[in-house]
Design an enzyme around this catalytic site. Structure first.
Site, short mmCIF file in Angstrom:
data_model
loop_
_atom_site.label_atom_id
_atom_site.label_comp_id
_atom_site.label_asym_id
_atom_site.label_seq_id
_atom_site.Cartn_x
_atom_site.Cartn_y
_atom_site.Cartn_z
N CYS A 90 0.66 -1.98 4.08
CA CYS A 90 1.44 -0.96 4.77
C CYS A 90 2.95 -1.17 4.59
O CYS A 90 3.48 -0.91 3.51
CB CYS A 90 1.04 -0.90 6.23
N ARG A 123 1.98 12.22 10.35
CA ARG A 123 1.49 10.84 10.32
C ARG A 123 0.05 10.78 9.81
O ARG A 123 -0.81 11.56 10.22
CB ARG A 123 1.57 10.20 11.71
N HIS A 205 -5.38 -1.17 7.08
CA HIS A 205 -5.44 -2.20 8.11
C HIS A 205 -6.90 -2.48 8.40
O HIS A 205 -7.79 -1.85 7.83
CB HIS A 205 -4.74 -1.73 9.39
#
EC number: 6.3.5.13
Length: 248
Positions: A90, A123, A205
């Site tokens: 990320c 997002r 993640h």
């Protein structure tokens, strides 16, 4: 002894990605190999001779601090030049690129990945699944994405995977100005992560290596300087159950 560098966990440790270093250490130890985690905090010199490196995620200020430190120190760049495997998640992906957007401005990255990161229109948050593009991997890649970065790969970088669920590196709005290069617009839309030289980066993640044991073992094999097929397989039903549940 396999040395696993956990780079800047004090600023790039927001999302539990420190777990990737733990997974590498445990999978090594389960094979009877000695392994240790070397924690390198902000302000510490980055050793250039560790066997493998892990970077995690973080917020805007943390990204800027990380980029400034890694550029000034140069240790991670020397490690990459020597072909030592580096795994970035990320914000780590963005920091290792040519530039990224943070705190309302464009910030210089470390330059280990031919990629630039602007902002998504919305997002990206939720499960992401991709088909691996990196040679040596065959199992679907799975993780949890949570980012506002629109990462565009340049001609020297390749995707880690091709998205089958989720957003991945970017959205259509950010692709309007993309022209040329080895990664086409259609490929950019499906791209997840980036691979260049010894660097593997992703928005996954989870932590990513707990959810993708084949990827973990590829990094471990590279750290040892051996082929992936030479690693003894590990029978871990709980990992298989986790993957099956996440892939559903």
């Amino acid at each position: 002894m396999i040395s696993i560098g956990l780079i800047l966990p004090d600023v790039l440790g927001t999302y539990g990605d420190d777990g990737n270093a733990l997974v590498l250490r445990q999978r090594a130890r389960m094979r009877g190999l000695e392994a240790e985690i070397v924690r390198v905090k902000l302000g510490d010199p980055v050793p250039s001779t560790l066997d493998v490196y892990c970077l995690g995620g973080g917020e805007d200020t943390a990204q800027i601090l990380a980029a400034e430190h890694l550029i000034a120190d140069g240790g991670l760049t020397r490690a990459a030049s020597a072909g030592r495997p580096i795994f970035a998640i990320c914000a780590g992906l963005q920091v290792l690129g040519e530039s990224f957007r943070a705190s309302g401005r464009v910030v210089d990255g470390v330059g280990l990945i031919d990629a630039t990161t602007a902002s998504l229109s919305k997002r990206a948050i939720g499960e992401v699944v991709s088909t691996p593009v990196l040679p040596g991997l065959s199992a679907p890649l799975t993780g949890f994405e949570n980012h506002m970065g629109a990462t565009i790969l340049g001609p020297d970088a390749s995707p880690l995977g091709s998205v089958t669920r989720g957003v991945g590196n970017t959205d259509l709005a950010a692709l309007g100005a993309v022209e040329g290069g080895s990664v086409s617009v259609s490929e950019q839309k499906l791209a997840e992560g980036a691979v260049q030289g010894s660097v593997i980066a992703t928005y996954m993640h989870g932590p990513a290596l707990a959810r993708n044991p084949e990827l973990a073992d590829l990094l471990l094999a590279r750290a040892m300087g051996v082929e992936l097929a030479s690693l003894a397989p590990l029978d871990l039903p709980v990992v298989d159950k986790l993957r099956a549940e996440r892939l559903r």
